[in-house]
Design a protein around this motif. Structure first.
Motif, PDB file in Angstrom:
ATOM      1  N   ARG A 106       0.851  -1.186   0.000  1.00 49.60           N
ATOM      2  CA  ARG A 106       0.000   0.000   0.000  1.00 49.60           C
ATOM      3  C   ARG A 106       0.887   1.236   0.000  1.00 49.60           C
ATOM      4  NH1 ARG A 106      -3.134   0.990   4.396  1.00 49.60           N
ATOM      5  NH2 ARG A 106      -1.936  -0.409   5.728  1.00 49.60           N
ATOM      6  N   ASP A 107       0.684   2.152  -0.937  1.00 50.01           N
ATOM      7  CA  ASP A 107       1.576   3.302  -1.048  1.00 50.01           C
ATOM      8  C   ASP A 107       1.226   4.384  -0.029  1.00 50.01           C
ATOM      9  OD1 ASP A 107      -0.577   4.807  -2.050  1.00 50.01           O
ATOM     10  OD2 ASP A 107      -0.088   4.262  -4.120  1.00 50.01           O
TER      11      ASP A 107
ATOM     12  N   LYS B 135       5.050  -6.781   8.169  1.00 52.46           N
ATOM     13  CA  LYS B 135       4.058  -6.906   7.115  1.00 52.46           C
ATOM     14  C   LYS B 135       3.750  -5.565   6.457  1.00 52.46           C
ATOM     15  CE  LYS B 135       1.717 -10.978   9.006  1.00 52.46           C
ATOM     16  NZ  LYS B 135       0.424 -11.521   9.499  1.00 52.46           N
ATOM     17  N   ASP B 136       4.325  -4.478   6.983  1.00 47.09           N
ATOM     18  CA  ASP B 136       4.024  -3.162   6.441  1.00 47.09           C
ATOM     19  C   ASP B 136       4.395  -3.054   4.971  1.00 47.09           C
ATOM     20  OD1 ASP B 136       3.016  -2.376   8.824  1.00 47.09           O
ATOM     21  OD2 ASP B 136       4.761  -1.208   9.459  1.00 47.09           O
ATOM     22  N   ASP B 137       5.481  -3.717   4.594  1.00 44.17           N
ATOM     23  CA  ASP B 137       5.945  -3.630   3.211  1.00 44.17           C
ATOM     24  C   ASP B 137       5.552  -4.842   2.379  1.00 44.17           C
ATOM     25  OD1 ASP B 137       7.158  -1.166   3.702  1.00 44.17           O
ATOM     26  OD2 ASP B 137       8.971  -2.129   4.474  1.00 44.17           O
ATOM     27  N   GLU B 138       4.661  -5.667   2.884  1.00 39.80           N
ATOM     28  CA  GLU B 138       4.217  -6.838   2.135  1.00 39.80           C
ATOM     29  C   GLU B 138       3.404  -6.393   0.928  1.00 39.80           C
ATOM     30  OE1 GLU B 138       2.312 -11.139   3.214  1.00 39.80           O
ATOM     31  OE2 GLU B 138       1.201  -9.389   3.934  1.00 39.80           O
ATOM     32  N   LYS B 139       3.713  -6.972  -0.196  1.00 34.44           N
ATOM     33  CA  LYS B 139       2.948  -6.652  -1.398  1.00 34.44           C
ATOM     34  C   LYS B 139       1.509  -7.142  -1.252  1.00 34.44           C
ATOM     35  CE  LYS B 139       6.854  -6.914  -4.632  1.00 34.44           C
ATOM     36  NZ  LYS B 139       7.392  -7.595  -5.837  1.00 34.44           N
ATOM     37  N   LYS B 140       0.615  -6.401  -1.874  1.00 39.86           N
ATOM     38  CA  LYS B 140      -0.796  -6.795  -1.798  1.00 39.86           C
ATOM     39  C   LYS B 140      -1.035  -8.148  -2.455  1.00 39.86           C
ATOM     40  CE  LYS B 140      -1.602  -2.533  -3.179  1.00 39.86           C
ATOM     41  NZ  LYS B 140      -2.247  -1.312  -3.709  1.00 39.86           N
TER      42      LYS B 140
ATOM     43  N   GLY C  21      -2.810   0.275  11.550  1.00 38.00           N
ATOM     44  CA  GLY C  21      -2.169  -0.774  12.325  1.00 38.00           C
ATOM     45  C   GLY C  21      -2.818  -2.108  12.156  1.00 38.00           C
ATOM     46  N   ALA C  22      -3.756  -2.202  11.234  1.00 41.36           N
ATOM     47  CA  ALA C  22      -4.539  -3.435  11.105  1.00 41.36           C
ATOM     48  C   ALA C  22      -3.721  -4.607  10.629  1.00 41.36           C
ATOM     49  CB  ALA C  22      -5.703  -3.192  10.135  1.00 41.36           C
ATOM     50  N   SER C  23      -2.618  -4.348   9.941  1.00 42.36           N
ATOM     51  CA  SER C  23      -1.839  -5.454   9.403  1.00 42.36           C
ATOM     52  C   SER C  23      -1.011  -6.167  10.448  1.00 42.36           C
ATOM     53  CB  SER C  23      -0.918  -4.948   8.284  1.00 42.36           C
ATOM     54  OG  SER C  23      -0.030  -3.978   8.811  1.00 42.36           O
TER      55      SER C  23
END
Length: 426
Positions: free
Chosen positions: A60-61, A107-112, A100-102
């Motif tokens: 997510r950008d 996981k912040d930089d995990e691709k969708k 903060g749901a992720s």
């Protein structure tokens, strides 16, 4: 021989028959098996359409996160204002922070697309694969696996093979002729389908005159079969995007991360997609019978009820269960009404003691049964019985009355095949 003598002397004949049956069981090691399969999935097949457009290849950008944070701040302010209002003025809602749901920071930089694939692998592992399954992509539309019955391994293998490093620029989510034909063509809709669309945004309006209108396509899909349904799983929380994609698909958006990390959300989603249509059917439990003038459960009956308990555990937790108690024709109607009620209560109490919620269970005494021949000891013994009714006919949404009746007869036949006949010796 009058009825009273039949009721007394028949006990002796039946005792010998039961001893013969139990001796045979001791030799073979076999026990009566009880099973009930009166439910079927509400859909004939499910299909996944995974968005593989350029934006799905990114985390997510910052711009998207900023919009989500702004929306969260607005909702939090509204919630604070509500909390300050007089008691009872309005309900107060706790609004989670979507940023903060992720969960974990890694996981912040995990691709969708990566998160979407994790979702689909979990889906493949837990879906009802007794029905057909299909795997497709959007942006562009491709057929990864045509819709047919397959195992979880085949579906998972294809999901995991989807690349996560496709070109990100100029690749948008759009609806073309192949997708329109797949979703709306009559040949594709001979049976009902549940389509699960996993995406991070609305369909593009660029060069719209050269593409299919997605709103018309999804409306056509629903119209093509009365059992068709669309489920929307989104990798965005941007309010404007969510509103647009919900309008186009006609489906309520479910957050991808929430489904993966919240068991309650996941279970609710799975129940809705793979809901079972259950035709209620009266099933006589083989082996749960009572001695003359008794309401006590024998050791053999408790063993059989333990098997029934396992089967009942496969039904949704709110499924209603009626327990019906019966007697033979010996004695007065008034006395047998009470005896049959005590027998039903006995079984109900056993289920409660073994973990079934009391609110699901009702017990009803029906008095004398004439299902079997009361002039024989064998028939009278079988009339001293318990039946279960799973669900209610008013809750069955599918099929004509003739189809419902055919389903009931089919299940009765299966139950009869699983039962053990007790035949008295001559």
């Amino acid at each position: 021989m009058n009825r009273h003598k039949l009721c007394v002397t028949g006990m002796l004949l039946l005792t010998g028959a039961l001893m013969t049956l139990r001796a045979a069981e001791a030799v073979s090691g076999a026990r009566p098996q009880w099973s009930l399969e009166n439910c079927r999935p509400a859909t004939d097949a499910f299909e996944v359409i995974l968005d593989v457009s350029g934006s799905m290849m990114k985390p997510r950008d910052e711009r998207e996160k900023a919009r989500e944070d702004a929306s969260a701040a607005s909702q939090a302010a509204a919630a604070s204002a509500t909390a300050a209002a007089p008691d009872g003025a309005r309900e107060v809602y706790q609004t989670p922070d979507p940023s903060g749901a992720s969960g974990a920071a890694d996981k912040d930089d995990e691709k969708k697309i990566t998160e979407a694939k994790r979702f689909l692998v979990k889906l493949a592992a837990e879906a009802d694969l007794s029905i057909g399954s299909g795997f497709y992509t959007a942006g562009p539309f491709t057929i990864q696996l045509p819709t047919e019955v397959r195992d979880a391994e085949a579906l998972t293998e294809k999901i995991e093979a989807i690349p996560e490093n496709l070109e990100t620029r100029g690749r948008m989510t759009w609806m073309g002729e192949r997708a329109r034909k797949h979703l709306t063509d009559p040949e594709q809709n001979a049976a009902s389908r549940a389509v699960i669309l996993v995406t991070d945004g609305a369909f593009t309006k660029w060069r719209q005159d050269e593409r299919q209108d997605p709103a018309e396509v999804f409306a056509g899909f629903r119209a093509a079969h009365p059992g068709n349904s669309v489920y929307l799983v989104t990798a965005t929380r941007d309010p404007e995007t969510l509103q647009e994609v919900e309008t186009v698909t006609g489906a309520k958006a479910r957050d991808l991360t929430d489904l993966l990390e919240n068991p309650e959300s996941w279970n609710a989603f799975m129940r809705e997609v793979f809901a079972s249509d259950c035709t209620p059917v009266v099933i006589e439990i083989p082996g749960i019978v009572f001695d003359f003038d008794k309401d006590t459960l024998t050791a053999e009956s408790r063993e059989i009820l333990a098997g029934v308990l396992v089967t009942l555990g496969t039904f949704p937790a709110d499924t209603a269960i009626e327990i019906r108690g019966w007697t033979d024709w010996c004695g007065s109607d008034e006395y047998n009404a009470g005896l049959s009620q005590r027998r039903a209560d006995r079984v109900r109490n056993w289920f409660i003691e073994n973990g079934i919620e009391s609110s699901r269970l009702t017990a009803t005494g029906h008095g004398k049964s004439f299902t079997y021949d009361n002039s024989t000891s064998h028939g009278r013994h079988r009339n001293r019985k318990v039946e279960l009714v799973i669900g209610g006919i008013e809750s069955v949404p599918w099929g004509t009355e003739a189809e419902k009746q055919a389903e009931r007869e089919r299940m009765k036949a299966r139950a009869a095949e699983a039962s053990i006949e007790i035949v008295p010796e001559e």
